[in-house]
Design an enzyme around this catalytic site. Structure first.
Site, PDB file in Angstrom:
ATOM      1  N   TYR A 114     -26.420  10.542   6.709  1.00 26.38           N
ATOM      2  CA  TYR A 114     -27.616   9.722   6.530  1.00 26.38           C
ATOM      3  C   TYR A 114     -27.793   8.837   7.763  1.00 26.38           C
ATOM      4  CZ  TYR A 114     -27.245  10.888   1.510  1.00 26.38           C
ATOM      5  OH  TYR A 114     -27.169  11.533   0.308  1.00 26.38           O
TER       6      TYR A 114
ATOM      7  N   ASP B 158     -26.177  16.689   8.191  1.00 20.75           N
ATOM      8  CA  ASP B 158     -25.615  15.633   9.024  1.00 20.75           C
ATOM      9  C   ASP B 158     -25.673  14.318   8.254  1.00 20.75           C
ATOM     10  OD1 ASP B 158     -28.360  15.256   9.202  1.00 20.75           O
ATOM     11  OD2 ASP B 158     -28.441  15.168  11.382  1.00 20.75           O
TER      12      ASP B 158
ATOM     13  N   HIS C 156     -31.692  23.476  -0.525  1.00 23.73           N
ATOM     14  CA  HIS C 156     -31.197  22.113  -0.327  1.00 23.73           C
ATOM     15  C   HIS C 156     -31.750  21.189  -1.419  1.00 23.73           C
ATOM     16  CE1 HIS C 156     -30.492  18.231   1.674  1.00 23.73           C
ATOM     17  NE2 HIS C 156     -29.592  18.865   2.393  1.00 23.73           N
TER      18      HIS C 156
ATOM     19  N   PHE D 196     -23.612  13.616   1.451  1.00 23.65           N
ATOM     20  CA  PHE D 196     -24.466  13.247   0.313  1.00 23.65           C
ATOM     21  C   PHE D 196     -24.090  11.915  -0.333  1.00 23.65           C
ATOM     22  CE2 PHE D 196     -24.844  17.918   0.487  1.00 23.65           C
ATOM     23  CZ  PHE D 196     -26.214  18.023   0.672  1.00 23.65           C
TER      24      PHE D 196
END
Length: 229
Positions: free
Chosen positions: A69, A67, A192, A80
């Site tokens: 930031y 999701d 991740h 990202f």
């Protein structure tokens, strides 16, 4: 969500979803957040930025995040990525570190920019599974309907196109693999890139060189992963 503005190819692919009850419920939830005085990221105009920057026919690589930031000024609709001038989040630092290790390039963080818009311009869909979040509350908009929307998105995209590379980092993103035909696309999975898990296999995964090798095998131009705005 009837007023959502989408690039034409995505509008054609997904228009029916905005009239579904689950999306109407999601819209009501987002309006309730606003009425309660809760700040939501990214700004409404950027919520579908990942789609609007890359028409379906130009996509080569799909990177799926969890999701947005949740810190002020960070989210701008691309997974990202952060706007130019915003400090690099830890996960993005680790992504840059793996690119440097994989491709043998100079430090990407030296330029001080984490804006990945130029990846999008080359055909990288930077998609989050959930497209909004309450300020300073990670995961606060999970389970509200976004996951269903992005499941449909990924499923239809994978059926519409062939020869795409899906970079699936972490269990949340890897759930999307269930709706992708691995016979038509290249699926690359790793932990991740967050500091909590990057050392368990994200570092050393070499996904960036592998993605380019696959694209070249399909007759497509590889991605210049060193192009950071």
């Amino acid at each position: 969500m009837r007023t959502v503005q989408l690039e034409n190819s995505w509008q054609t692919l997904l228009a029916d979803q905005f009239e579904q009850p689950y999306m109407q419920q999601l819209r009501a939830f987002l309006l309730a957040e606003k009425r309660a005085g809760n700040e939501v990221f990214p700004a409404g105009k950027n919520m579908f930025a990942a789609l609007n920057l890359v028409p379906i026919e130009r996509i080569k690589v799909v990177i799926i995040g969890q999701d947005p930031y949740h810190g002020p000024g960070q989210a701008h609709g691309l997974s990202f990525s952060v706007p130019r001038g915003v400090g690099l989040p830890p996960s993005l630092r680790n992504i840059f570190a793996e690119i440097e290790r994989d491709l043998g390039c100079a430090s990407l963080g030296a330029a001080g920019s984490g804006d990945l818009s130029q990846w999008a311009e080359q055909g990288v869909l930077l998609l989050n599974a959930v497209l909004s979040v309450r300020a300073r509350a990670a995961g606060s908009h999970q389970g509200r309907g976004w996951e269903r929307f992005t499941d449909v998105l990924v499923q239809r995209l994978a059926a519409e196109r062939s020869g795409l590379v899906f970079l699936l980092w972490g269990s949340y993103a890897q759930k999307k693999a269930a709706v992708v035909d691995a016979g038509r696309h290249r699926l690359l999975k790793a932990p991740h890139p967050s500091p909590l898990s990057a050392h368990r296999g994200f570092f050393g995964c070499r996904h960036f060189s592998q993605a380019n090798q696959y694209l070249e095998s399909q007759g497509a131009t590889p991605i210049d992963w060193t192009r950071i705005d």
